[in-house]
Design a protein around this motif. Structure first.
Motif, PDB file in Angstrom:
ATOM      1  N   LYS A 158       0.841  -1.193   0.000  1.00  0.00           N
ATOM      2  CA  LYS A 158       0.000   0.000   0.000  1.00  0.00           C
ATOM      3  C   LYS A 158       0.876   1.242   0.000  1.00  0.00           C
ATOM      4  CE  LYS A 158      -0.437   0.320   5.063  1.00  0.00           C
ATOM      5  NZ  LYS A 158      -1.382   0.381   6.208  1.00  0.00           N
ATOM      6  N   GLN A 159       0.304   2.331  -0.481  1.00  0.00           N
ATOM      7  CA  GLN A 159       1.002   3.620  -0.483  1.00  0.00           C
ATOM      8  C   GLN A 159       0.973   4.225   0.915  1.00  0.00           C
ATOM      9  OE1 GLN A 159      -0.055   6.586  -3.538  1.00  0.00           O
ATOM     10  NE2 GLN A 159      -0.212   8.099  -1.897  1.00  0.00           N
ATOM     11  N   VAL A 160       2.131   4.733   1.364  1.00  0.00           N
ATOM     12  CA  VAL A 160       2.187   5.375   2.680  1.00  0.00           C
ATOM     13  C   VAL A 160       2.731   6.807   2.601  1.00  0.00           C
ATOM     14  CG1 VAL A 160       2.386   3.222   3.968  1.00  0.00           C
ATOM     15  CG2 VAL A 160       4.455   4.351   3.148  1.00  0.00           C
ATOM     16  N   GLY A 161       3.062   7.265   1.402  1.00  0.00           N
ATOM     17  CA  GLY A 161       3.553   8.630   1.266  1.00  0.00           C
ATOM     18  C   GLY A 161       3.810   8.975  -0.176  1.00  0.00           C
ATOM     19  N   THR A 162       3.837  10.266  -0.480  1.00  0.00           N
ATOM     20  CA  THR A 162       4.126  10.723  -1.834  1.00  0.00           C
ATOM     21  C   THR A 162       4.626  12.155  -1.782  1.00  0.00           C
ATOM     22  OG1 THR A 162       3.237  10.895  -4.095  1.00  0.00           O
ATOM     23  CG2 THR A 162       1.805  11.595  -2.290  1.00  0.00           C
ATOM     24  N   GLY A 163       5.301  12.589  -2.824  1.00  0.00           N
ATOM     25  CA  GLY A 163       5.813  13.952  -2.869  1.00  0.00           C
ATOM     26  C   GLY A 163       6.641  14.169  -4.121  1.00  0.00           C
ATOM     27  N   ALA A 164       7.321  15.308  -4.185  1.00  0.00           N
ATOM     28  CA  ALA A 164       8.138  15.649  -5.347  1.00  0.00           C
ATOM     29  C   ALA A 164       9.511  14.995  -5.257  1.00  0.00           C
ATOM     30  CB  ALA A 164       8.289  17.160  -5.449  1.00  0.00           C
ATOM     31  N   PHE A 165       9.978  14.438  -6.366  1.00  0.00           N
ATOM     32  CA  PHE A 165      11.326  13.873  -6.466  1.00  0.00           C
ATOM     33  C   PHE A 165      12.153  14.916  -7.206  1.00  0.00           C
ATOM     34  CE2 PHE A 165      14.432  10.572  -8.024  1.00  0.00           C
ATOM     35  CZ  PHE A 165      14.809  10.125  -6.774  1.00  0.00           C
ATOM     36  N   GLU A 166      12.929  15.677  -6.448  1.00  0.00           N
ATOM     37  CA  GLU A 166      13.580  16.871  -6.971  1.00  0.00           C
ATOM     38  C   GLU A 166      15.060  16.661  -7.235  1.00  0.00           C
ATOM     39  OE1 GLU A 166      12.843  19.975  -4.185  1.00  0.00           O
ATOM     40  OE2 GLU A 166      10.692  20.053  -4.602  1.00  0.00           O
ATOM     41  N   GLN A 177      23.405   4.721  -5.694  1.00  0.00           N
ATOM     42  CA  GLN A 177      23.582   4.821  -4.252  1.00  0.00           C
ATOM     43  C   GLN A 177      22.375   5.510  -3.635  1.00  0.00           C
ATOM     44  OE1 GLN A 177      26.663   7.664  -3.027  1.00  0.00           O
ATOM     45  NE2 GLN A 177      26.896   8.266  -5.168  1.00  0.00           N
ATOM     46  N   ALA A 178      22.197   5.311  -2.345  1.00  0.00           N
ATOM     47  CA  ALA A 178      21.097   5.931  -1.610  1.00  0.00           C
ATOM     48  C   ALA A 178      21.591   6.339  -0.236  1.00  0.00           C
ATOM     49  CB  ALA A 178      19.917   4.969  -1.491  1.00  0.00           C
ATOM     50  N   ASN A 179      20.942   7.354   0.339  1.00  0.00           N
ATOM     51  CA  ASN A 179      21.362   7.858   1.634  1.00  0.00           C
ATOM     52  C   ASN A 179      20.258   8.764   2.158  1.00  0.00           C
ATOM     53  OD1 ASN A 179      23.009   8.513   3.869  1.00  0.00           O
ATOM     54  ND2 ASN A 179      24.845   8.586   2.581  1.00  0.00           N
ATOM     55  N   PHE A 180      20.506   9.405   3.290  1.00  0.00           N
ATOM     56  CA  PHE A 180      19.648  10.471   3.803  1.00  0.00           C
ATOM     57  C   PHE A 180      20.487  11.744   3.784  1.00  0.00           C
ATOM     58  CE2 PHE A 180      17.657   6.764   5.899  1.00  0.00           C
ATOM     59  CZ  PHE A 180      16.330   6.974   5.526  1.00  0.00           C
ATOM     60  N   LYS A 181      20.187  12.659   2.845  1.00  0.00           N
ATOM     61  CA  LYS A 181      20.948  13.892   2.695  1.00  0.00           C
ATOM     62  C   LYS A 181      20.061  14.983   2.108  1.00  0.00           C
ATOM     63  CE  LYS A 181      25.462  11.870   1.362  1.00  0.00           C
ATOM     64  NZ  LYS A 181      26.506  11.939   0.302  1.00  0.00           N
ATOM     65  N   THR A 182      20.542  16.200   2.203  1.00  0.00           N
ATOM     66  CA  THR A 182      19.957  17.310   1.458  1.00  0.00           C
ATOM     67  C   THR A 182      20.807  17.537   0.216  1.00  0.00           C
ATOM     68  OG1 THR A 182      21.291  18.987   2.561  1.00  0.00           O
ATOM     69  CG2 THR A 182      19.187  18.400   3.603  1.00  0.00           C
ATOM     70  N   CYS A 183      20.311  18.360  -0.706  1.00  0.00           N
ATOM     71  CA  CYS A 183      21.117  18.711  -1.874  1.00  0.00           C
ATOM     72  C   CYS A 183      22.384  19.437  -1.449  1.00  0.00           C
ATOM     73  CB  CYS A 183      20.310  19.603  -2.821  1.00  0.00           C
ATOM     74  SG  CYS A 183      19.047  18.725  -3.771  1.00  0.00           S
ATOM     75  N   ALA A 184      22.293  20.315  -0.458  1.00  0.00           N
ATOM     76  CA  ALA A 184      23.459  21.078  -0.009  1.00  0.00           C
ATOM     77  C   ALA A 184      24.534  20.168   0.548  1.00  0.00           C
ATOM     78  CB  ALA A 184      23.048  22.104   1.040  1.00  0.00           C
ATOM     79  N   ASP A 185      24.126  19.124   1.245  1.00  0.00           N
ATOM     80  CA  ASP A 185      25.092  18.236   1.876  1.00  0.00           C
ATOM     81  C   ASP A 185      25.806  17.356   0.863  1.00  0.00           C
ATOM     82  OD1 ASP A 185      26.260  17.281   4.370  1.00  0.00           O
ATOM     83  OD2 ASP A 185      25.326  15.374   3.853  1.00  0.00           O
ATOM     84  N   ALA A 214      19.750  11.533 -12.778  1.00  0.00           N
ATOM     85  CA  ALA A 214      20.286  12.197 -13.967  1.00  0.00           C
ATOM     86  C   ALA A 214      20.850  13.579 -13.654  1.00  0.00           C
ATOM     87  CB  ALA A 214      19.222  12.308 -15.041  1.00  0.00           C
ATOM     88  N   SER A 215      20.307  14.259 -12.667  1.00  0.00           N
ATOM     89  CA  SER A 215      20.796  15.602 -12.330  1.00  0.00           C
ATOM     90  C   SER A 215      21.805  15.548 -11.180  1.00  0.00           C
ATOM     91  CB  SER A 215      19.631  16.528 -11.971  1.00  0.00           C
ATOM     92  OG  SER A 215      18.904  16.034 -10.876  1.00  0.00           O
ATOM     93  N   GLY A 216      22.588  14.482 -11.135  1.00  0.00           N
ATOM     94  CA  GLY A 216      23.605  14.309 -10.109  1.00  0.00           C
ATOM     95  C   GLY A 216      23.054  13.535  -8.933  1.00  0.00           C
ATOM     96  N   CYS A 217      22.038  14.084  -8.292  1.00  0.00           N
ATOM     97  CA  CYS A 217      21.340  13.397  -7.219  1.00  0.00           C
ATOM     98  C   CYS A 217      19.962  14.016  -7.066  1.00  0.00           C
ATOM     99  CB  CYS A 217      22.113  13.471  -5.900  1.00  0.00           C
ATOM    100  SG  CYS A 217      22.675  15.117  -5.452  1.00  0.00           S
ATOM    101  N   CYS A 218      19.058  13.273  -6.459  1.00  0.00           N
ATOM    102  CA  CYS A 218      17.673  13.714  -6.256  1.00  0.00           C
ATOM    103  C   CYS A 218      17.281  13.433  -4.809  1.00  0.00           C
ATOM    104  CB  CYS A 218      16.720  12.982  -7.196  1.00  0.00           C
ATOM    105  SG  CYS A 218      16.887  13.389  -8.945  1.00  0.00           S
ATOM    106  N   ILE A 219      16.316  14.196  -4.322  1.00  0.00           N
ATOM    107  CA  ILE A 219      15.796  13.984  -2.977  1.00  0.00           C
ATOM    108  C   ILE A 219      14.287  13.782  -3.013  1.00  0.00           C
ATOM    109  CG2 ILE A 219      17.643  15.245  -1.799  1.00  0.00           C
ATOM    110  CD1 ILE A 219      15.748  17.639  -1.618  1.00  0.00           C
ATOM    111  N   ALA A 220      13.803  12.971  -2.085  1.00  0.00           N
ATOM    112  CA  ALA A 220      12.362  12.726  -1.938  1.00  0.00           C
ATOM    113  C   ALA A 220      11.814  13.788  -0.986  1.00  0.00           C
ATOM    114  CB  ALA A 220      12.107  11.332  -1.413  1.00  0.00           C
ATOM    115  N   ARG A 221      11.396  14.908  -1.556  1.00  0.00           N
ATOM    116  CA  ARG A 221      10.943  16.059  -0.762  1.00  0.00           C
ATOM    117  C   ARG A 221       9.735  15.711   0.078  1.00  0.00           C
ATOM    118  NH1 ARG A 221      13.606  20.435   0.466  1.00  0.00           N
ATOM    119  NH2 ARG A 221      14.176  20.819  -1.712  1.00  0.00           N
TER     120      ARG A 221
END
Length: 221
Positions: A158-166, A177-185, A214-221
């Motif tokens: 089931k879906q538990v969340g959604t948002g912009a992938f920026e 690769q995957a992690n927990f980061k901001t674009c600035a970090d 494709a744009s270097g990295c993306c975050i799940a806003r």
């Protein structure tokens, strides 16, 4: 494409700033996306979705302590460990190549004993979470977080969340690769064939899910 060339050890700081601001490159090569869905996610049965995600290979795993919720101890210093990892070979999804029905891009698992705060990841060995990236109605991308209950003979999702992938608009570097980061970090630049980290940003226990794209990295806003 604009190139900035510097002699070794000269004007290094200026070069980093210019490259970070202006270097877009020609974009990454189109990579294989084994996590691509073959039909809308809501048409998958629990067993079908379980079979798909178990057929994938994962890489670039990171584990972080995260804020939790819905437990009295979470109002204090309690944290839960959550791991994220990327689907192997998938490092270049973008709005121009995202598969028709979306693509499984990140796997997340809560190894703690309380619910993770930002994405509502429930504890329990039966639960796995998959971030699915798809196109949105504005020409960008969006994410949908799918909870998979792997209980034998009772598998369900089931879906538990959604948002912009920026996208972060950084220089693309090969490697899923995957992690927990901001674009600035995660800001980097390429100088003399080397990937150089910019800035000294700090990571926090509520940072978004982050992955190569494709744009270097993306975050799940």
């Amino acid at each position: 494409m604009i190139h900035f060339t510097c002699r070794r050890h000269h004007f290094a700081i200026a070069a980093l700033v210019l490259i970070a601001a202006c270097s877009k490159g020609d974009g990454p090569p189109a990579g294989a996306m084994p996590g691509a869905l073959t039909k809308p996610i809501d048409q998958y049965t629990g067993d079908e979705f379980d079979a798909l995600v178990k057929s994938l290979k994962y890489t670039g795993k990171h584990e972080k302590e995260r804020k939790c919720k819905n437990s009295p101890e979470c109002s204090g210093t309690k944290k839960v460990k959550v791991s994220v990892e990327a689907v192997a070979t998938q490092d270049s999804v973008g709005s121009s190549n995202v598969p028709q029905y979306g693509v499984v891009y990140i796997r997340a698992i809560n190894d703690g004993d309380a619910e993770e705060a930002r994405y509502s990841l429930a504890p329990g060995k039966m639960f796995e979470y998959y971030l699915i990236v798809s196109a949105d109605s504005t020409g960008g991308m969006q994410w949908r977080l799918e909870q998979l209950d792997t209980t034998p003979k009772a598998r369900a999702h089931k879906q538990v969340g959604t948002g912009a992938f920026e996208g972060c608009n950084h220089t693309w570097v090969a490697g899923a690769q995957a992690n927990f980061k901001t674009c600035a970090d995660s800001s980097t630049a390429s100088v003399g064939g080397r990937t150089v980290r910019l800035g000294l940003a700090m990571q926090f226990d509520e940072d978004p899910m982050w992955s190569a794209c494709a744009s270097g990295c993306c975050i799940a806003r």
